[in-house]
Write a protein that holds these residues in place. Structure first.
Motif, PDB file in Angstrom:
ATOM      1  N   HIS A 104       0.838  -1.205   0.000  1.00  0.00           N
ATOM      2  CA  HIS A 104       0.000   0.000   0.000  1.00  0.00           C
ATOM      3  C   HIS A 104       0.877   1.261   0.000  1.00  0.00           C
ATOM      4  CE1 HIS A 104      -3.798   2.191   1.064  1.00  0.00           C
ATOM      5  NE2 HIS A 104      -2.918   3.070   1.521  1.00  0.00           N
ATOM      6  N   ASP A 108       1.637   5.806  -5.203  1.00  0.00           N
ATOM      7  CA  ASP A 108       1.755   7.271  -5.152  1.00  0.00           C
ATOM      8  C   ASP A 108       0.825   7.863  -4.094  1.00  0.00           C
ATOM      9  OD1 ASP A 108       3.589   7.275  -7.128  1.00  0.00           O
ATOM     10  OD2 ASP A 108       2.194   7.832  -8.730  1.00  0.00           O
ATOM     11  N   ASN A 109      -0.344   7.231  -3.946  1.00  0.00           N
ATOM     12  CA  ASN A 109      -1.336   7.763  -3.004  1.00  0.00           C
ATOM     13  C   ASN A 109      -1.338   6.950  -1.704  1.00  0.00           C
ATOM     14  OD1 ASN A 109      -2.393   5.391  -3.900  1.00  0.00           O
ATOM     15  ND2 ASN A 109      -4.432   6.179  -4.311  1.00  0.00           N
ATOM     16  N   GLY A 110      -0.232   6.252  -1.444  1.00  0.00           N
ATOM     17  CA  GLY A 110      -0.254   5.304  -0.337  1.00  0.00           C
ATOM     18  C   GLY A 110       0.514   5.702   0.902  1.00  0.00           C
TER      19      GLY A 110
ATOM     20  N   ALA B  67     -10.233   6.744  -4.499  1.00  0.00           N
ATOM     21  CA  ALA B  67      -8.880   6.927  -5.025  1.00  0.00           C
ATOM     22  C   ALA B  67      -7.817   6.941  -3.933  1.00  0.00           C
ATOM     23  CB  ALA B  67      -8.809   8.227  -5.825  1.00  0.00           C
ATOM     24  N   GLU B  68      -8.251   6.961  -2.701  1.00  0.00           N
ATOM     25  CA  GLU B  68      -7.283   6.950  -1.604  1.00  0.00           C
ATOM     26  C   GLU B  68      -7.819   6.033  -0.499  1.00  0.00           C
ATOM     27  OE1 GLU B  68      -6.298  10.808  -0.053  1.00  0.00           O
ATOM     28  OE2 GLU B  68      -4.473  10.101   0.914  1.00  0.00           O
ATOM     29  N   PRO B  69      -7.820   4.738  -0.784  1.00  0.00           N
ATOM     30  CA  PRO B  69      -8.455   3.816   0.163  1.00  0.00           C
ATOM     31  C   PRO B  69      -7.675   3.707   1.471  1.00  0.00           C
ATOM     32  CG  PRO B  69      -7.366   2.601  -1.594  1.00  0.00           C
ATOM     33  CD  PRO B  69      -7.266   4.057  -1.955  1.00  0.00           C
ATOM     34  N   ALA B  70      -8.394   3.295   2.483  1.00  0.00           N
ATOM     35  CA  ALA B  70      -7.750   3.041   3.780  1.00  0.00           C
ATOM     36  C   ALA B  70      -6.783   1.881   3.624  1.00  0.00           C
ATOM     37  CB  ALA B  70      -8.806   2.710   4.824  1.00  0.00           C
ATOM     38  N   ARG B  90      -8.782  12.019   0.317  1.00  0.00           N
ATOM     39  CA  ARG B  90      -8.748  12.385   1.731  1.00  0.00           C
ATOM     40  C   ARG B  90      -8.539  13.888   1.934  1.00  0.00           C
ATOM     41  NH1 ARG B  90      -4.283  10.577   5.293  1.00  0.00           N
ATOM     42  NH2 ARG B  90      -5.195  10.658   7.359  1.00  0.00           N
ATOM     43  N   ALA B 149       0.293  12.363  -1.110  1.00  0.00           N
ATOM     44  CA  ALA B 149      -0.495  11.160  -1.404  1.00  0.00           C
ATOM     45  C   ALA B 149      -1.918  11.541  -1.806  1.00  0.00           C
ATOM     46  CB  ALA B 149      -0.516  10.244  -0.178  1.00  0.00           C
ATOM     47  N   ALA B 152      -1.953  12.945  -5.284  1.00  0.00           N
ATOM     48  CA  ALA B 152      -1.881  11.854  -6.263  1.00  0.00           C
ATOM     49  C   ALA B 152      -3.252  11.207  -6.427  1.00  0.00           C
ATOM     50  CB  ALA B 152      -0.855  10.811  -5.817  1.00  0.00           C
ATOM     51  N   ALA B 153      -3.956  11.064  -5.314  1.00  0.00           N
ATOM     52  CA  ALA B 153      -5.300  10.476  -5.367  1.00  0.00           C
ATOM     53  C   ALA B 153      -6.253  11.388  -6.134  1.00  0.00           C
ATOM     54  CB  ALA B 153      -5.817  10.234  -3.944  1.00  0.00           C
ATOM     55  N   ASP B 156      -5.533  10.967  -9.799  1.00  0.00           N
ATOM     56  CA  ASP B 156      -6.074   9.682 -10.240  1.00  0.00           C
ATOM     57  C   ASP B 156      -7.590   9.763 -10.367  1.00  0.00           C
ATOM     58  OD1 ASP B 156      -6.114   6.827 -10.703  1.00  0.00           O
ATOM     59  OD2 ASP B 156      -6.860   6.631  -8.651  1.00  0.00           O
TER      60      ASP B 156
END
Lengths: 248, 353
Positions: A104, A108-110, B67-70, B90, B149, B152-153, B156
């Motif tokens: 995760h 990039d968004n992790g 686009a920004e899951p837990a 988020r 992050a 980026a989300a 996306d």
């Protein structure tokens, strides 16, 4: 007057076998400690519960196994029985905690904050009975409690890219950085510390390919058995040495 | 003698369309411009009410895009606490067009958004989303990494989305008077920054400025996704507090009226933009306020259900009923559970006398 040896219990599942072998092979020495083992492997380990203010087997068969492993007839583990207890393995598996989170985190968004990682660690320890037992034992205050989780899977034993295996499920983990591993260990450490338990982390130099244990620490016969989980006596010696340093 | 009204359908006349139909007989409130199918990736952002829309779409098997899951292992309550699964990324609530524009400019490196970080008691807070992490961030580096992050989300989400649902919430906001950075919440009402009357200025956006900012935001999204369609809504949730000097009730009317007008104008301006009248369905006198909780602010589940009932009915009326979606082994993402809408503006309530 010389100080007495510290009473140490190594509590765990099948992973404590490598500690026993390390002592037997002479690659591990524990001067200053009087050691006992307490635990059981596999399904029997699941029969160990916290009942009536002690960790104890809940079936006769499990009690037999525990007594056999202990060798001194002990079938309960209660606060104050030992100066220190080292939870070893005990189904708190780094190989289940690290790969999904690092996979995760590689996106990039992790990026995950320390607080989020800490919340994830709390979930993992909260779901692990042995971790709950460790915190309970530490909470009493009479026993210093340490926890060495089950190490990362051994590299080279299995095809980790095969279906269902780590790299097939989490293909980005082989690029894991030391910083990412440090952050995950810190999250686990902080969570356990809140419960009075000290984490014994897997030494960084034993980790390869992002989230795997160096093949040189494979359990004997691993290639034939396909056992990537258990480790060699030398590995156990490293872990227990790390515990000794922490205990000092 | 003929006149233009003779050929109009019953929906154009108050008596049959409203008075006789009654609150639950209303039909055709929305003539959708484009079809929204369960397979379409739907992104939700904006004010509190957008959370209801995302959740309702997901419950119907629509593809709400997270686009920004837990991360793995985070319990549902912890995920909510850290604002995962509330919107498609988020950001927390985005109440104004300028806040949306600022986020998009940062995400696509398309404008000079002033840089500002808040620090209090050794913890760091993002002025664009000061309550995104309970207790703030451990360091400025962590704050910036977490923001990267989210950016980026956002990229996306904008690039992948078929439909971007944006709920307009407020005209009132607070800005840095020197730099022009608009804050998500008034400094001093949340941890992170002390209110500074010399630096923090109140702004109550008017039609022109809000229209310009929303237009810029939607154009920026279109630059990065030519096929993107936008569905605007206006939150029916009244203001918690107003700094305008007016009574909060009249300030609410002003705010919502301007936002409604901006949304309507945007539909006129851009063929790819539509407006869905959730605001009218909740607030109109025909409903006699029945969808509000006793505080006359929070919207009850029955209201959300009625809103979404119109949404699906009007889509079906215009385009036919969508085929039932085959359930996949891995269900699509779903926003956080019912009954716990996160509304940061509620924090202002704590300051109420």
């Amino acid at each position: 007057m010389p100080s007495r040896n510290k009473l140490l219990c190594v509590f765990g599942d099948s992973h404590i076998g490598s500690v026993r072998k390390a002592l037997d092979a002479g690659v591990l020495k524990l001067p200053g400690f009087q050691l006992e083992f307490f635990g059981a492997a596999g399904e029997t380990f699941r029969k160990l519960h916290l009942v009536d203010d002690a960790i104890r087997p809940t079936t006769d068969a499990a009690a037999e196994v525990v007594a056999h492993i202990n060798g001194k007839g002990r079938v309960t583990l209660a606060p104050g029985d030992f100066d220190m207890v080292l939870f070893y393995g005990c189904r708190l598996r780094l190989s289940e905690f690290f790969p999904p989170l690092i996979h995760h985190m590689q996106r990039d968004n992790g990026y995950l904050s320390d607080a989020v990682l800490r919340a994830a660690a709390a979930r993992v320890t909260g779901d692990c009975r042995a971790a709950r037992m460790a915190k309970w034992l530490a909470g009493d205050g009479r026993t210093r409690v340490f926890f060495a989780p089950s190490p990362l899977l051994t590299w080279g034993v299995l095809d980790m890219a095969a279906e269902g295996r780590t790299l097939a499920q989490y293909p980005r983990v082989d690029a894991a950085t030391r910083d990412q591993r440090d952050r995950l260990f810190a999250a686990l450490s902080d969570d356990l510390a809140e419960g009075g338990v000290a984490l014994i982390r897997q030494p960084e130099h034993t980790i390869v390919e992002g989230v795997f244990t160096d093949a040189k620490y494979a359990i004997e016969g691993a290639d034939e058995s396909g056992d990537a989980a258990h480790k060699s006596p030398e590995f156990a010696a490293l872990m227990v040495d790390a515990f000794v340093k922490a205990a000092k | 003698m003929s006149n233009p009204y003779e050929t109009l359908g019953p929906q154009a006349y108050w008596r049959p369309a409203v008075a006789e139909a009654g609150a639950f007989g209303l039909q055709g409130l929305w003539q959708p411009r484009f079809r929204i199918l369960p397979k379409h990736k739907i992104v939700t952002a904006g004010s509190c009410f957008a959370q209801h829309i995302g959740r309702a779409l997901s419950a119907r098997g629509y593809h709400w895009y997270d686009a920004e899951p837990a991360p793995p292992f985070l319990r549902e309550d912890a995920a909510r606490q850290f604002n995962y699964g509330i919107f498609s990324f988020r950001t927390g609530n985005i109440y104004t067009p300028k806040m949306l524009l600022q986020w998009l400019q940062l995400a696509f490196d398309a404008g000079d958004v002033p840089d500002e970080i808040w620090e209090e008691d050794g913890r760091f807070y993002d002025p664009l989303r000061p309550v995104i992490e309970p207790g703030g961030f451990a360091s400025e580096a962590e704050l910036r990494a977490a923001r990267a992050a989210t950016l980026a989300a956002i990229r996306d989400a904008v690039q992948q989305a078929d439909v971007f649902v944006f709920t307009l919430g407020l005209t009132e906001s607070w800005e840095n008077g020197e730099t022009g950075l608009q804050y998500a919440l008034c400094p001093g009402t949340v941890k992170g920054a002390q209110f500074d009357p010399d630096r923090h200025v109140f702004r109550n956006g008017g039609f022109r400025s809000l229209h310009k900012e929303l237009q810029a935001a939607l154009r920026l999204m279109r630059q990065h996704n030519k096929g993107l369609r936008v569905l605007l809504t206006v939150s029916p949730v009244p203001l918690t507090a107003t700094a305008s000097g007016n009574h909060v009730l009249t300030a609410t009317t002003y705010s919502k009226s301007v936002l409604r007008a901006v949304a309507g104008q945007m539909v006129e301006d851009m063929k790819t933009v539509d407006y869905f009248p959730s605001y009218e369905i909740i607030t109109h006198p025909i409903f006699r306020g029945m969808f509000y909780a006793p505080n006359m602010r929070s919207v009850e589940k029955a209201g959300v259900d009625t809103v979404m009932g119109h949404f699906f009915a009007d889509q079906a009326r215009a385009f036919g009923a969508p085929k039932t979606r085959q359930r996949k082994k891995v269900p699509p993402a779903a926003p956080a559970a019912e009954g716990e809408v996160t509304c940061e503006e509620e924090l202002l309530g704590a300051f109420a006398k």
